[in-house]
Enzyme design. Structure first.
Site: not given
Ligand code: CMC
Length: 372
Positions: A219, A258, A309
């Site tokens: 995450h 994802h 990210d």
């Protein structure tokens, strides 16, 4: 009778309703506004207002939310004293989790209705930025700094870390990452916060639990993990050799993939454009070549795309921010999404209590102690 279905990781399961954010045809929207439009036109405080008060602020409301955040920024002396007792080896995310829980003992807001919880959400948002900066200062043998009047939330965090207001580009980039990170419907940490508060537990408990969930490398921890991966290489060739082998070995590549986006994360596209400009400005061509060397086979061969990210890790790195700050900065933003969800959860609450498939031993008698 209702049919019971099993979906590992709750993939594809609809676990609730929300009017805060959605992904529609691969595009992320906060309360109906596309993430691209928001990234282009508004600052983090405007997004905070949008998430917590359901509409973008007018000029007076924006000024008011900024004042409120400023009033909630100073940390209790006892919290700074507690920060000093934490060993320097403890990772920033663990410190943040503990200190948010600790800050809860000094919660200045009374009550638990929506108005109180919106104030509490702003208080948490302000305190979290200040806690990150205070810990950063103490780790660098410097005293925590009082906030500086007139700075936006993003600039304030950097100011309280470094003791000087950031340049315009650094402020713009941090603010952009805060806008992009603020909300993402039923992701793992938000769901954690909702589950905790579905028991009618309090907002601070929900946010503390959510920080624990965000920390994991699958995450929010992925921004740090992605940068750690890039740091293993000094050239694009080294990165190419590694990724070829990693793909053969079916290794997880941090910052890619994802649950919701299968054709790419729009936030990553928005941030990558800025990252390329930053790298160009700083002459950091090798880092971009390493970045691209990993990205190319992931997207072209594996068809697994970067999530937010991946560019975020390198963006923060090129801004000279230490790795340990990356995921905490994600928290500094996502606290607004978490608290908006906690408020929404309470509005129409039903406790989360799913089922499981039992795979343990069949019923059996308890043997006497000397027979075990
Ligand atoms: N590297 C290599 N293979 C991957 C990756 C990856 N990053 N992501 C997915 N896959 C593979 C996965 O192993 C699976 O292969 P197979 O079918 O052979 O078993 C296939 O792609 C499908 O995976 P999935 O079902 O789409 O994955 P998921 O929904 O269970 O997990 C995820 C989503 C984000 C946890 C996963 O993609 C991952 O671990 N990525 C790396 C960590 C990361 O970057 N996390 C940040 C997420 S986005 C922002 C945030 O929340 O912070």
């Amino acid at each position: 009778m209702r049919e019971e279905t099993y979906s590992p990781g709750l993939a594809g399961v609809i676990a609730g309703e929300t009017n805060i954010a959605c992904v529609a045809q691969g595009n992320l929207l906060y309360r109906g506004y596309t993430i691209q439009d928001l990234a282009d036109k508004v600052c983090f405080e405007e997004v905070t207002h949008l998430l917590l008060f359901e509409e973008l602020p007018n000029a007076a409301q924006l000024s008011s939310i900024k004042k409120t955040l400023a009033s909630y920024r100073p940390l209790p002396g006892a919290l700074i004293a507690a920060l000093r007792t934490i060993p320097t080896s403890v990772p920033m995310m663990d410190v943040l989790r503990s200190m948010v829980s600790y800050a809860g003992h000094f919660d200045p807001v009374d009550g638990n209705d929506e108005a109180a919880n919106r104030q509490r959400a702003l208080w948490l948002t302000a305190q979290i930025g200040a806690i990150i900066a205070a810990r950063y200062r103490l780790l660098n043998d410097k005293e925590p700094l009082a906030p500086k009047e007139g700075l936006g939330h993003a600039a304030q965090i950097l100011y309280q870390c470094h003791g000087e207001a950031p340049d315009a580009l650094s402020e713009e980039l941090i603010d952009l990452t805060l806008v992009l990170y603020a909300e993402h419907d039923f992701n793992a940490s938000t769901f954690t916060g909702r589950v905790i508060c579905s028991t009618l537990s309090d907002m601070v408990s929900g946010v503390t639990g959510a920080i624990g969930a965000l920390k994991g490398p699958l995450h929010g921890g992925a921004n740090e993990a992605a940068m750690e991966m890039l740091q293993r290489f000094s050239t694009a060739e080294e990165a190419s050799i590694w990724i070829t082998q990693a793909l053969k070995n079916k290794e997880k590549v941090m910052g890619f993939g994802h649950r919701v986006y299968k054709n790419g994360d729009h936030r990553a596209v928005i941030l990558e454009e800025k990252l390329r400009k930053l790298a160009e400005q700083k002459g950091e061509y090798t880092w971009m070549a390493i970045y691209d060397a990993i990205k190319k086979p992931m997207t072209e061969e594996k068809k697994i795309y970067p999530n937010v990210d991946y560019p975020c890790g390198l963006t923060y790195f090129l801004m000279d921010l230490p790795l340990d700050l990356y995921t905490p900065l994600f928290v500094a933003s996502r606290v607004t999404g978490w608290t908006a969800h906690i408020i929404e959860q309470r509005r129409n609450n039903r406790i989360y209590r799913p089922l499981s498939i039992y795979t343990g031993p069949k019923e059996r008698p308890v043997p006497a102690l000397d027979e075990r």
